[in-house]
Motif scaffolding. Structure first.
Motif, short mmCIF file in Angstrom:
data_model
loop_
_atom_site.label_atom_id
_atom_site.label_comp_id
_atom_site.label_asym_id
_atom_site.label_seq_id
_atom_site.Cartn_x
_atom_site.Cartn_y
_atom_site.Cartn_z
N PHE A 103 1.04 -1.11 0.20
CA PHE A 103 0.23 0.09 0.20
C PHE A 103 0.92 1.28 -0.02
O PHE A 103 0.75 2.20 -0.60
N GLU A 104 1.80 1.25 0.94
CA GLU A 104 2.76 2.46 0.97
C GLU A 104 3.47 2.61 -0.18
O GLU A 104 3.54 3.75 -0.58
N ALA A 105 4.17 1.61 -0.72
CA ALA A 105 4.99 2.06 -1.94
C ALA A 105 4.08 2.56 -3.10
O ALA A 105 4.36 3.56 -3.84
N CYS A 106 2.80 1.77 -3.41
CA CYS A 106 1.93 2.05 -4.24
C CYS A 106 1.51 3.70 -4.34
O CYS A 106 1.50 4.29 -5.28
N ARG A 107 1.24 4.11 -3.16
CA ARG A 107 0.62 5.61 -3.02
C ARG A 107 1.93 6.41 -3.19
O ARG A 107 1.95 7.47 -3.79
N TYR A 108 3.02 6.08 -2.74
CA TYR A 108 4.42 7.04 -2.86
C TYR A 108 4.34 6.92 -4.49
O TYR A 108 4.99 7.98 -4.90
N ILE A 109 4.47 6.02 -5.29
CA ILE A 109 4.66 5.90 -6.74
C ILE A 109 3.84 6.97 -7.30
O ILE A 109 3.93 7.62 -8.03
N ILE A 110 2.41 6.58 -7.27
CA ILE A 110 1.41 7.46 -7.90
C ILE A 110 1.46 9.07 -7.58
O ILE A 110 1.73 9.90 -8.38
N ASP A 111 2.05 9.32 -6.08
CA ASP A 111 2.06 10.61 -5.87
C ASP A 111 3.19 11.30 -6.45
O ASP A 111 3.31 12.40 -6.79
N THR A 112 4.50 10.55 -6.67
CA THR A 112 5.45 10.92 -7.25
C THR A 112 5.45 11.31 -8.73
O THR A 112 6.04 12.09 -9.27
N VAL A 113 4.66 9.94 -9.14
CA VAL A 113 4.52 10.32 -10.81
C VAL A 113 3.94 11.60 -11.20
O VAL A 113 4.32 12.36 -12.19
N LYS A 114 2.90 11.91 -10.25
CA LYS A 114 2.18 12.90 -10.38
C LYS A 114 2.92 14.38 -10.40
O LYS A 114 2.64 15.27 -10.91
N THR A 115 4.21 14.36 -9.74
CA THR A 115 5.05 15.69 -9.68
C THR A 115 6.24 15.60 -10.30
O THR A 115 6.69 16.83 -10.59
#
Lengths: 138, 81
Positions: A103-115
């Motif tokens: 869960f945590e890695a997935c959230r980090y990845i989408i948040d970072t992709v967007k920025t």
């Protein structure tokens, strides 16, 4: 699997790419195109990428996630070109021994992709179109 | 020296081109390149503050010195995902 595609994302293929016998949990995030923005009806969306750099950034985000969390496999697939309302524009899948890391890695990845990943979205309305992230309408 | 400049998304709309060959003095910085580009494409000024620059596919600060044949990309605020 780190990819930029021009056709609908095959979600089952993304899932299959991270299945692993040592995994105890798989987290998949799918970003879809919304039919409205700022109170206006969105007809369609168009994504553009600086592809070679976008792929490098996606690889680098996956590598960072691996440094932070104990994950087994990571896939990031972004679709570009025209994406109809309701369709998937991005899929991120992470497998890990335990759900928390997934869960945590997935959230980090989408948040970072967007920025950080050089990909842009243009919203087409009935009477105009505009790039998201910038107020100027062209 | 010549560097290759790429424009994406709104930067493409504002300049009307996707690619431009820019002539610079040797050891010119990203900052200098942007100043010259804004003179050539005044509409770019609208996004000068929000635009990021990549040199050879990596984000680069404005003080970075450019080399011949570098690929400079003008990147408006990203909105992928």
């Amino acid at each position: 699997m780190i990819e930029i595609v021009r056709k609908p994302i095959d979600l089952f293929k993304v899932y299959e790419s991270i299945v692993d016998p040592t995994a105890g949990g798989i987290d998949i995030f799918v970003g879809t195109t919304r039919n409205n923005a700022e109170g206006k009806k969105v007809l369609s969306l168009e994504y553009e990428a600086y592809e070679p750099m976008a792929l490098r950034e996606m690889e680098s985000i996956a590598a960072n996630a691996r440094r932070i969390w104990e994950v087994i496999r990571i896939s990031i697939v972004h679709r570009i070109g025209a994406v109809d309302v309701g369709e998937a524009s991005i899929a991120i899948a992470v497998s890990a021994a335990h759900r928390r890391e997934a869960f945590e890695a997935c959230r980090y990845i989408i948040d970072t992709v967007k920025t950080t990943v050089p990909i842009w979205k243009k919203e087409r309305f009935t009477d105009s179109e505009s790039w998201v992230g910038k107020s100027t309408t062209v | 020296m010549i560097v290759r400049v790429l424009f994406f998304a709104i930067a493409h709309d504002l300049t009307g081109t996707r690619e431009y060959s820019l002539e610079l003095e040797n050891a010119a910085t990203v900052e200098t390149a942007i100043d010259i580009l804004i003179r050539k494409f005044p509409a770019l000024r609208q996004i000068d503050q929000s635009m990021k620059i990549a040199v050879n596919k990596e984000y680069a600060g404005r003080s970075v010195e450019l080399q011949p044949d570098d690929e400079i990309a003008c990147l408006p605020p990203v909105s992928g995902g």
